[in-house]
Scaffold this motif. Structure first.
Motif, PDB file in Angstrom:
ATOM      1  N   LEU A  24     -18.820 -11.824  -7.670  1.00  0.00           N
ATOM      2  CA  LEU A  24     -17.425 -11.376  -7.171  1.00  0.00           C
ATOM      3  C   LEU A  24     -16.454 -11.130  -8.191  1.00  0.00           C
ATOM      4  O   LEU A  24     -15.547 -10.295  -8.194  1.00  0.00           O
ATOM      5  CB  LEU A  24     -16.791 -12.569  -6.222  1.00  0.00           C
ATOM      6  N   MET A  25     -16.442 -12.187  -9.099  1.00  0.00           N
ATOM      7  CA  MET A  25     -15.949 -11.881 -10.539  1.00  0.00           C
ATOM      8  C   MET A  25     -15.773 -10.508 -11.120  1.00  0.00           C
ATOM      9  O   MET A  25     -15.196  -9.826 -11.723  1.00  0.00           O
ATOM     10  CB  MET A  25     -15.606 -13.009 -11.502  1.00  0.00           C
ATOM     11  N   HIS A  26     -17.118 -10.083 -11.051  1.00  0.00           N
ATOM     12  CA  HIS A  26     -17.800  -8.561 -11.867  1.00  0.00           C
ATOM     13  C   HIS A  26     -16.750  -7.448 -10.739  1.00  0.00           C
ATOM     14  O   HIS A  26     -16.552  -6.673 -11.452  1.00  0.00           O
ATOM     15  CB  HIS A  26     -19.195  -8.664 -11.879  1.00  0.00           C
ATOM     16  N   LYS A  27     -17.222  -7.874  -9.612  1.00  0.00           N
ATOM     17  CA  LYS A  27     -16.711  -6.867  -8.624  1.00  0.00           C
ATOM     18  C   LYS A  27     -15.201  -6.613  -8.741  1.00  0.00           C
ATOM     19  O   LYS A  27     -14.762  -5.482  -8.453  1.00  0.00           O
ATOM     20  CB  LYS A  27     -17.056  -7.111  -7.255  1.00  0.00           C
ATOM     21  N   GLY A  28     -14.376  -7.921  -8.992  1.00  0.00           N
ATOM     22  CA  GLY A  28     -12.836  -7.832  -9.101  1.00  0.00           C
ATOM     23  C   GLY A  28     -12.454  -8.059  -7.630  1.00  0.00           C
ATOM     24  O   GLY A  28     -13.051  -8.265  -6.387  1.00  0.00           O
ATOM     25  N   PRO A  29     -11.081  -7.989  -7.394  1.00  0.00           N
ATOM     26  CA  PRO A  29     -10.400  -8.408  -6.058  1.00  0.00           C
ATOM     27  C   PRO A  29     -10.771  -7.045  -5.045  1.00  0.00           C
ATOM     28  O   PRO A  29     -10.961  -6.082  -5.273  1.00  0.00           O
ATOM     29  CB  PRO A  29      -8.787  -8.444  -6.477  1.00  0.00           C
ATOM     30  N   ARG A  30     -10.603  -7.575  -3.810  1.00  0.00           N
ATOM     31  CA  ARG A  30     -10.838  -6.652  -2.562  1.00  0.00           C
ATOM     32  C   ARG A  30      -9.602  -5.567  -2.647  1.00  0.00           C
ATOM     33  O   ARG A  30      -8.499  -5.841  -2.971  1.00  0.00           O
ATOM     34  CB  ARG A  30     -10.976  -7.375  -1.282  1.00  0.00           C
ATOM     35  N   GLU A  31     -10.150  -4.364  -2.372  1.00  0.00           N
ATOM     36  CA  GLU A  31      -9.196  -3.347  -2.067  1.00  0.00           C
ATOM     37  C   GLU A  31      -7.969  -3.535  -1.208  1.00  0.00           C
ATOM     38  O   GLU A  31      -6.757  -3.165  -1.200  1.00  0.00           O
ATOM     39  CB  GLU A  31      -9.677  -1.939  -1.761  1.00  0.00           C
ATOM     40  N   GLU A  32      -8.287  -4.574  -0.042  1.00  0.00           N
ATOM     41  CA  GLU A  32      -7.430  -5.046   1.035  1.00  0.00           C
ATOM     42  C   GLU A  32      -6.178  -5.778   0.439  1.00  0.00           C
ATOM     43  O   GLU A  32      -5.177  -5.700   0.806  1.00  0.00           O
ATOM     44  CB  GLU A  32      -8.097  -5.743   2.160  1.00  0.00           C
ATOM     45  N   ARG A  33      -6.875  -6.751  -0.629  1.00  0.00           N
ATOM     46  CA  ARG A  33      -5.885  -7.455  -1.042  1.00  0.00           C
ATOM     47  C   ARG A  33      -4.775  -6.801  -2.170  1.00  0.00           C
ATOM     48  O   ARG A  33      -3.752  -7.126  -2.226  1.00  0.00           O
ATOM     49  CB  ARG A  33      -6.265  -8.628  -2.161  1.00  0.00           C
ATOM     50  N   ILE A  34      -5.322  -5.761  -2.816  1.00  0.00           N
ATOM     51  CA  ILE A  34      -4.551  -5.010  -3.771  1.00  0.00           C
ATOM     52  C   ILE A  34      -3.510  -4.134  -2.787  1.00  0.00           C
ATOM     53  O   ILE A  34      -2.327  -3.967  -3.168  1.00  0.00           O
ATOM     54  CB  ILE A  34      -5.388  -4.059  -4.488  1.00  0.00           C
ATOM     55  N   ALA A  35      -4.009  -3.718  -1.986  1.00  0.00           N
ATOM     56  CA  ALA A  35      -3.189  -2.785  -0.741  1.00  0.00           C
ATOM     57  C   ALA A  35      -2.097  -3.735  -0.189  1.00  0.00           C
ATOM     58  O   ALA A  35      -0.780  -3.506  -0.247  1.00  0.00           O
ATOM     59  CB  ALA A  35      -4.016  -2.170   0.291  1.00  0.00           C
ATOM     60  N   ALA A  36      -2.369  -4.777   0.132  1.00  0.00           N
ATOM     61  CA  ALA A  36      -1.244  -5.917   0.540  1.00  0.00           C
ATOM     62  C   ALA A  36      -0.358  -6.225  -0.528  1.00  0.00           C
ATOM     63  O   ALA A  36       0.726  -6.210  -0.329  1.00  0.00           O
ATOM     64  CB  ALA A  36      -1.854  -7.162   1.047  1.00  0.00           C
ATOM     65  N   ALA A  37      -0.725  -6.402  -1.849  1.00  0.00           N
ATOM     66  CA  ALA A  37       0.068  -6.683  -2.698  1.00  0.00           C
ATOM     67  C   ALA A  37       1.208  -5.452  -3.314  1.00  0.00           C
ATOM     68  O   ALA A  37       2.471  -5.810  -3.340  1.00  0.00           O
ATOM     69  CB  ALA A  37      -0.738  -6.821  -4.057  1.00  0.00           C
ATOM     70  N   ARG A  38       0.403  -4.240  -3.084  1.00  0.00           N
ATOM     71  CA  ARG A  38       1.463  -3.027  -3.232  1.00  0.00           C
ATOM     72  C   ARG A  38       2.380  -2.941  -2.085  1.00  0.00           C
ATOM     73  O   ARG A  38       3.539  -2.545  -2.338  1.00  0.00           O
ATOM     74  CB  ARG A  38       0.425  -1.942  -3.139  1.00  0.00           C
ATOM     75  N   ALA A  39       1.971  -3.407  -0.896  1.00  0.00           N
ATOM     76  CA  ALA A  39       3.144  -3.552   0.149  1.00  0.00           C
ATOM     77  C   ALA A  39       4.089  -4.529   0.091  1.00  0.00           C
ATOM     78  O   ALA A  39       5.366  -4.314   0.263  1.00  0.00           O
ATOM     79  CB  ALA A  39       2.369  -3.882   1.535  1.00  0.00           C
ATOM     80  N   GLU A  40       3.727  -5.789  -0.698  1.00  0.00           N
ATOM     81  CA  GLU A  40       4.860  -6.655  -0.817  1.00  0.00           C
ATOM     82  C   GLU A  40       5.643  -6.149  -1.922  1.00  0.00           C
ATOM     83  O   GLU A  40       6.909  -6.562  -2.071  1.00  0.00           O
ATOM     84  CB  GLU A  40       4.000  -7.892  -1.634  1.00  0.00           C
ATOM     85  N   VAL A  41       5.104  -5.379  -2.846  1.00  0.00           N
ATOM     86  CA  VAL A  41       5.966  -4.905  -4.050  1.00  0.00           C
ATOM     87  C   VAL A  41       7.183  -4.095  -3.481  1.00  0.00           C
ATOM     88  O   VAL A  41       8.173  -3.931  -3.726  1.00  0.00           O
ATOM     89  CB  VAL A  41       5.392  -4.124  -4.960  1.00  0.00           C
ATOM     90  N   ARG A  42       6.699  -2.919  -2.289  1.00  0.00           N
ATOM     91  CA  ARG A  42       7.490  -1.930  -1.749  1.00  0.00           C
ATOM     92  C   ARG A  42       8.518  -2.863  -1.147  1.00  0.00           C
ATOM     93  O   ARG A  42       9.698  -2.288  -1.184  1.00  0.00           O
ATOM     94  CB  ARG A  42       6.849  -1.004  -0.936  1.00  0.00           C
ATOM     95  N   GLN A  43       8.229  -4.082  -0.254  1.00  0.00           N
ATOM     96  CA  GLN A  43       9.095  -4.774   0.479  1.00  0.00           C
ATOM     97  C   GLN A  43      10.245  -5.272  -0.352  1.00  0.00           C
ATOM     98  O   GLN A  43      11.275  -5.299  -0.096  1.00  0.00           O
ATOM     99  CB  GLN A  43       8.476  -5.750   1.149  1.00  0.00           C
ATOM    100  N   ALA A  44       9.671  -5.812  -1.448  1.00  0.00           N
ATOM    101  CA  ALA A  44      10.672  -6.592  -2.362  1.00  0.00           C
ATOM    102  C   ALA A  44      11.735  -5.432  -3.100  1.00  0.00           C
ATOM    103  O   ALA A  44      12.645  -5.866  -3.339  1.00  0.00           O
ATOM    104  CB  ALA A  44       9.677  -7.033  -3.472  1.00  0.00           C
ATOM    105  N   GLU A  45      11.027  -4.306  -3.459  1.00  0.00           N
ATOM    106  CA  GLU A  45      11.857  -3.189  -3.893  1.00  0.00           C
ATOM    107  C   GLU A  45      13.081  -2.711  -2.757  1.00  0.00           C
ATOM    108  O   GLU A  45      14.073  -2.515  -3.493  1.00  0.00           O
ATOM    109  CB  GLU A  45      11.359  -2.140  -4.361  1.00  0.00           C
ATOM    110  N   ALA A  46      12.706  -2.753  -1.753  1.00  0.00           N
ATOM    111  CA  ALA A  46      13.708  -2.445  -0.863  1.00  0.00           C
ATOM    112  C   ALA A  46      14.819  -3.547  -0.299  1.00  0.00           C
ATOM    113  O   ALA A  46      15.763  -3.199  -0.208  1.00  0.00           O
ATOM    114  CB  ALA A  46      12.829  -2.092   0.862  1.00  0.00           C
ATOM    115  N   GLU A  47      14.124  -4.737  -0.543  1.00  0.00           N
ATOM    116  CA  GLU A  47      15.422  -5.702  -0.483  1.00  0.00           C
ATOM    117  C   GLU A  47      16.253  -5.769  -1.623  1.00  0.00           C
ATOM    118  O   GLU A  47      17.323  -6.044  -1.575  1.00  0.00           O
ATOM    119  CB  GLU A  47      14.530  -7.085  -0.368  1.00  0.00           C
TER     120      GLU A  47
END
Length: 309
Positions: free
Chosen positions: A155-178
């Protein structure tokens, strides 16, 4: 200065109609705060000429500044989490996991040999059942540990799941809006003039608490208008409206200064009649010289309009 204006207007033709109305600003603006709080400064007075974006008032910023700092920190935290996920695991972290896996694999053959030896000794009743069970438990636990570490390294060689990265990007957009909302609220603690014009009424003083929500948006710090952009509001009887048309030249005289004449032109006939008066509201746009802005013609003054044919 007004004599040539009167002469020019009279040359346009004979009089078609004469009516009385009232001078009004073409645009009268209520300057309202967009956030609530205590007024620390009120920087205007009635009759004062202000420029566009000139500061009119300042609202206490303590709460809004703290909220801005909080949302700024949240945005930075969300961005760091996203960077961590996008970068994946460090080579050092992968090397550490691989070393743990190698260590477990090295211990596994010894544990397996101990377990097999105890299995043979158990048949000859040389060891107790407890010693056999303990060696078996150690071997099976170590075997499962190797499987777990192998999966972790993969798993460490594969890296984090795309879903987790997408969720983190959404959190960044939410924080930028706030953060943008907090910045907007902080900026609106400084109330600025939306247009260049003159303060007509002052509705607040330093120390007042302003709350636009409680007033349903109708509360204002002041009322202002551009006194170089004036109209005359008239009601023309229905029987006379045929003599009035858009673009018609007019002469305008304030009742307070009957010797001063201003050019005017019919800007519009309002779309709805006044049933009670049997009249049509009409607006006549005035031409006011720059040097006379706010001097002679003031809002709500009576004026006589002569419509020319």
């Amino acid at each position: 200065a007004t004599a040539p204006v009167a002469a020019a207007a009279s040359e346009s033709g004979p009089i078609a109609l004469e009516a009385k109305g009232y001078v009004i600003p073409r645009r009268e603006i209520l300057v309202s705060p967009q956030v609530n709080g205590r007024l620390l400064k009120v920087l205007f007075e009635e009759g004062q000429r202000v420029e566009q974006n000139q500061v009119l008032a300042e609202i206490e910023t303590t709460e809004y500044a703290a909220e801005h700092q909080r949302t700024l920190a949240l945005q930075e935290s969300a961005q760091q989490r996203l960077r961590e996920l996008e970068a994946g695991n460090r080579p050092e972290e992968i090397a550490q996991a691989e070393a743990e896996l190698a260590e477990a694999k090295a211990q596994l053959p010894q544990a397996e040999a101990e377990w097999k030896r105890n299995s043979e000794l158990r048949q000859s009743r040389t060891i107790s059942p407890l010693e056999f069970e303990q060696s078996e438990a150690v071997y099976l636990a170590l075997k499962k540990k190797v499987e777990r570490l192998q999966a972790a390294v993969a798993l460490m060689h594969k890296g984090p799941r795309e879903e987790r990265i997408a969720a983190a990007r959404a959190e960044v957009r939410q924080a930028e809006a706030e953060l943008a909302r907090a910045r907007w609220r902080l900026d609106n603690c400084t109330v600025r003039a939306p247009i260049a014009g003159t303060i007509l009424r002052k509705n607040a003083e330093e120390g007042n608490i302003v709350n636009p929500v409680a007033f349903n948006g109708s509360y204002s710090l002041c009322e202002m208008a551009d006194l170089s952009d004036l109209e005359v509001d008239l009601s023309i009887q229905e029987r006379d409206i045929a003599r009035v048309f858009v673009g018609q030249a007019c002469q305008v005289r304030a009742e307070a200064y009957p010797d001063r004449t201003y050019r005017g032109v019919v800007s519009r006939l309002m779309p709805i009649a006044d049933r009670a008066k049997g009249a049509i509201p009409v607006r006549v746009k005035l031409t006011v010289p720059a040097e006379e802005e706010g001097v002679y013609l003031k809002p709500e003054m009576g004026a006589v309009v002569t419509f020319l044919t």
